[in-house]
Design a protein around this motif. Sequence first.
Motif, short mmCIF file in Angstrom:
data_model
loop_
_atom_site.label_atom_id
_atom_site.label_comp_id
_atom_site.label_asym_id
_atom_site.label_seq_id
_atom_site.Cartn_x
_atom_site.Cartn_y
_atom_site.Cartn_z
N THR A 118 16.19 -17.52 -77.31
CA THR A 118 14.99 -18.02 -77.99
C THR A 118 14.15 -18.88 -77.05
O THR A 118 12.92 -18.77 -77.02
N LEU A 119 14.80 -19.72 -76.27
CA LEU A 119 14.08 -20.58 -75.34
C LEU A 119 13.46 -19.76 -74.22
O LEU A 119 12.31 -20.01 -73.81
N LYS A 120 14.17 -18.78 -73.72
CA LYS A 120 13.60 -17.91 -72.70
C LYS A 120 12.35 -17.21 -73.23
O LYS A 120 11.31 -17.14 -72.56
N GLY A 121 12.47 -16.68 -74.46
CA GLY A 121 11.34 -15.99 -75.06
C GLY A 121 10.16 -16.91 -75.29
O GLY A 121 9.00 -16.53 -75.10
N TYR A 122 10.45 -18.14 -75.70
CA TYR A 122 9.41 -19.16 -75.92
C TYR A 122 8.63 -19.41 -74.63
O TYR A 122 7.39 -19.44 -74.64
N MET A 123 9.34 -19.59 -73.53
CA MET A 123 8.67 -19.85 -72.26
C MET A 123 7.90 -18.63 -71.78
O MET A 123 6.79 -18.76 -71.23
N LEU A 124 8.45 -17.45 -71.97
CA LEU A 124 7.77 -16.23 -71.55
C LEU A 124 6.52 -15.98 -72.39
O LEU A 124 5.50 -15.51 -71.87
N TYR A 125 6.60 -16.29 -73.68
CA TYR A 125 5.43 -16.12 -74.54
C TYR A 125 4.28 -16.99 -74.02
O TYR A 125 3.13 -16.52 -73.90
#
Length: 233
Positions: free
Chosen positions: A183-190
Amino acid sequence: MSKQAFKPILLDLLRQAQADQNAFFQGLPSAELAAIGEPDRWSAKDHVAHLSFWRQRLVLKLQAQLRQEPQPEEIGHFEQINPVVFEENRYRAWPDILAESNQVYADLIALTEQFSEEDLTAFKRFDWAQEGMPLYLSFMGNCYEHTQIHLGYYLLDRHDVAGALHTYEAWAGRVVEGEVPDTLKGYMLYNLACFYATHDQLEKAKPTLQQAFELYPESREFAPTDPDLVELH
């Protein structure tokens, strides 16, 4: 093999963000550190004072949680608050701004250490956390990503698009390449995709956004109405 605990990683990310922030601003010429900003072109002092203010708000929320006290009252929309914070800090001296920043960060680290792994990573753990998300996103959004954004703003105001791009990619990469929740990886990538989309990097924005969707599926819900992504709609 047991899964690595996230709490030490989170603490390392927070410490790294503060170290990088200080290195960035203290590496500027002394004249820039003393400069008085304008509402449409903040100085170094303005950015750091702004970051400290919002971190102080998080400190108050964390303290209330640990003491099992009511959460502090909301202070209004950030678009109304930010100009007030700017004017209140505009003429303060850099050493005072820096000392305040270091103190509030020390407070945040000390408070973080008092929360358990489950406190930091569980969904819907605290009703004041945004949309039931894990508490770690409050730290990463308020302390890590918020700092990245303001370093980018500072560089963009001075027409250093390449420097801002490097900052976004380096800070996002540090998280995405780490042992952190998807979730954190996706948050940063978004958020990286949003930066790409608003700075004529559409060829990078599309695959980055798709990767964000895979890691952070909830982002699909608000992406269609996100103004930063209008070029991809």
